[in-house]
Enzyme design. Structure first.
Site, PDB file in Angstrom:
ATOM      1  N   GLN A 288      -5.442  22.104 -37.493  1.00 13.10           N
ATOM      2  CA  GLN A 288      -5.267  20.970 -36.571  1.00 13.10           C
ATOM      3  C   GLN A 288      -4.676  21.442 -35.243  1.00 13.10           C
ATOM      4  O   GLN A 288      -3.685  22.163 -35.210  1.00 13.10           O
ATOM      5  CB  GLN A 288      -4.368  19.908 -37.228  1.00 13.10           C
ATOM      6  CG  GLN A 288      -4.257  18.614 -36.456  1.00 13.10           C
ATOM      7  CD  GLN A 288      -5.569  17.832 -36.385  1.00 13.10           C
ATOM      8  OE1 GLN A 288      -6.394  17.877 -37.287  1.00 13.10           O
ATOM      9  NE2 GLN A 288      -5.790  17.123 -35.299  1.00 13.10           N
TER      10      GLN A 288
ATOM     11  N   ASP B 242     -14.974  22.780 -38.100  1.00 11.90           N
ATOM     12  CA  ASP B 242     -14.761  22.163 -36.782  1.00 11.90           C
ATOM     13  C   ASP B 242     -15.828  22.625 -35.787  1.00 11.90           C
ATOM     14  O   ASP B 242     -15.976  22.030 -34.715  1.00 11.90           O
ATOM     15  CB  ASP B 242     -13.394  22.594 -36.217  1.00 11.90           C
ATOM     16  CG  ASP B 242     -12.298  21.563 -36.433  1.00 11.90           C
ATOM     17  OD1 ASP B 242     -12.601  20.362 -36.398  1.00 11.90           O
ATOM     18  OD2 ASP B 242     -11.136  21.980 -36.604  1.00 11.90           O
TER      19      ASP B 242
ATOM     20  N   LYS C 296      -7.808  12.689 -42.623  1.00 10.30           N
ATOM     21  CA  LYS C 296      -8.786  13.679 -43.093  1.00 10.30           C
ATOM     22  C   LYS C 296      -8.662  13.866 -44.604  1.00 10.30           C
ATOM     23  O   LYS C 296      -9.659  13.948 -45.320  1.00 10.30           O
ATOM     24  CB  LYS C 296      -8.612  15.007 -42.332  1.00 10.30           C
ATOM     25  CG  LYS C 296      -9.121  14.912 -40.895  1.00 10.30           C
ATOM     26  CD  LYS C 296      -8.756  16.088 -40.002  1.00 10.30           C
ATOM     27  CE  LYS C 296      -9.209  15.786 -38.572  1.00 10.30           C
ATOM     28  NZ  LYS C 296      -8.843  16.818 -37.582  1.00 10.30           N
TER      29      LYS C 296
HETATM   30  N1  GUN Z   1      -7.257  17.929 -32.462  1.00  8.49           N
HETATM   31  C1  GUN Z   1      -7.894  16.897 -31.871  1.00  8.49           C
HETATM   32  N2  GUN Z   1      -9.151  16.795 -32.333  1.00  8.49           N
HETATM   33  C2  GUN Z   1      -9.325  17.790 -33.220  1.00  8.49           C
HETATM   34  C3  GUN Z   1     -10.405  18.187 -34.049  1.00  8.49           C
HETATM   35  O1  GUN Z   1     -11.509  17.618 -34.044  1.00  8.49           O
HETATM   36  N3  GUN Z   1     -10.158  19.244 -34.871  1.00  8.49           N
HETATM   37  C4  GUN Z   1      -8.977  19.908 -34.881  1.00  8.49           C
HETATM   38  N4  GUN Z   1      -8.848  20.954 -35.699  1.00  8.49           N
HETATM   39  N5  GUN Z   1      -7.953  19.557 -34.132  1.00  8.49           N
HETATM   40  C5  GUN Z   1      -8.133  18.500 -33.308  1.00  8.49           C
END
Ligand code: GUN
Length: 283
Positions: free
Chosen positions: A95, A118, A51
């Site tokens: 996350q 998100d 990211k």
């Molecule tokens: N964990 C697995 N996929 C995601 C996601 O798309 N966003 C976040 N914040 N955590 C995750």
């Protein structure tokens, strides 16, 4: 059978975001993303690194907050509150999964909905439900882009989603519905799951079980989208679909890795750009 190249589709989305970011910068706005990671889950660390890398590629400002696994709920909540008020930050991402003693719902509820890139906050989830949204749920939106890249029309098609998580299954079903597919959500407790899967023109699999989907569960000529990130019996990365078993039965299929994964990240970049625009009153 054709393999859907997620890296390629993702690169073109990122190129578009980068071009728009350059325009924003001319107006004095640099999109900023804060990424919070708690603990030392190795998969999460890879996702977070990717990211950050994507932010750099797109010309964004990004800041990582790597907190120890002993972090308290209050400390985490306070960081989110601080970032809500930080003008240099347009998007906040925590996350998941969090260590067990922390409540992810509490954190998500604290994120200012206009910084919730998100699209996990209940306000944004509600907007997705009624089809009136600023932020796209990243993985499902990326999957819609992948399906579009095949050139196959979604309207009226039978779409079956395996998995009902808040992150993928549920919002996926909603986006497919907005695209005018006829949608069925199935899950671990579904009776006749194999039959349901085999009726799909578009099959999206997000159940988290290595090589779960076999040849008998795929309709001839179907589009198969694999959201899984699993390990096979030899510890090798694989998806929820047994790729080798089903590949010559479908028209299009996503590989693991290199399918859905890169799209989730480019959609996150798109949301961060949108967040920066909204917060600066730019169309
Ligand atoms: N964990 C697995 N996929 C995601 C996601 O798309 N966003 C976040 N914040 N955590 C995750």
């Amino acid at each position: 059978m054709q393999i859907i190249n997620g890296k390629e589709v993702s690169a073109s989305v990122k190129a578009q975001v980068k071009a728009e970011c350059e325009q924003l910068k001319k107006q004095g706005v640099t999109p900023g993303l804060a990424v919070i990671i708690v603990g030392d889950d190795s998969a999460s660390q890879v996702y977070v690194r990717n990211k950050e890398k994507a932010c750099e590629e797109c010309g964004f400002y990004s800041k990582k907050y790597a907190l120890p696994k002993e972090t308290t709920q209050e400390e985490l909540n306070n960081l989110v509150k601080e970032l809500n008020n930080d003008k240099s930050i347009n998007g906040i991402l925590c996350q998941l999964p969090l260590p067990e003693h922390l409540d992810d719902k509490e954190v998500i509820n604290l994120i200012d909905p206009i910084k919730d890139v998100d699209a996990f906050h209940p306000e944004n989830v509600g907007k997705i439900m009624i089809g009136d949204y600023s932020f796209l749920p990243c993985t499902p939106a990326g999957i819609i882009e992948l399906i579009r890249s095949t050139g196959v029309d979604i309207i009226g098609k039978k779409a079956v989603v395996i998995g009902r998580s808040n992150i993928v299954g549920k919002p996926m079903a909603m986006l497919l519905l907005h695209e005018n597919a006829t949608v069925e959500i199935t899950h671990s407790r579904t009776k006749n799951l194999e039959e349901a899967a085999a009726s799909a023109d578009i099959l999206v699999v997000a159940i988290g079980k290595a090589k779960f989907v076999k040849r008998n569960m795929v309709k001839e000529g179907a589009i198969v989208i694999d959201v899984g990130m699993d390990r096979d019996e030899n510890g090798k990365l694989c998806g929820d679909v047994d790729f080798e078993d089903v590949k010559d039965k479908c028209s299009f299929i996503t590989p693991v890795p290199g399918g859905v994964g890169p799209m989730t990240i480019s959609m996150l970049m798109k949301n961060t750009l949108t967040a920066a625009k909204i917060q600066n009153n730019i169309d």
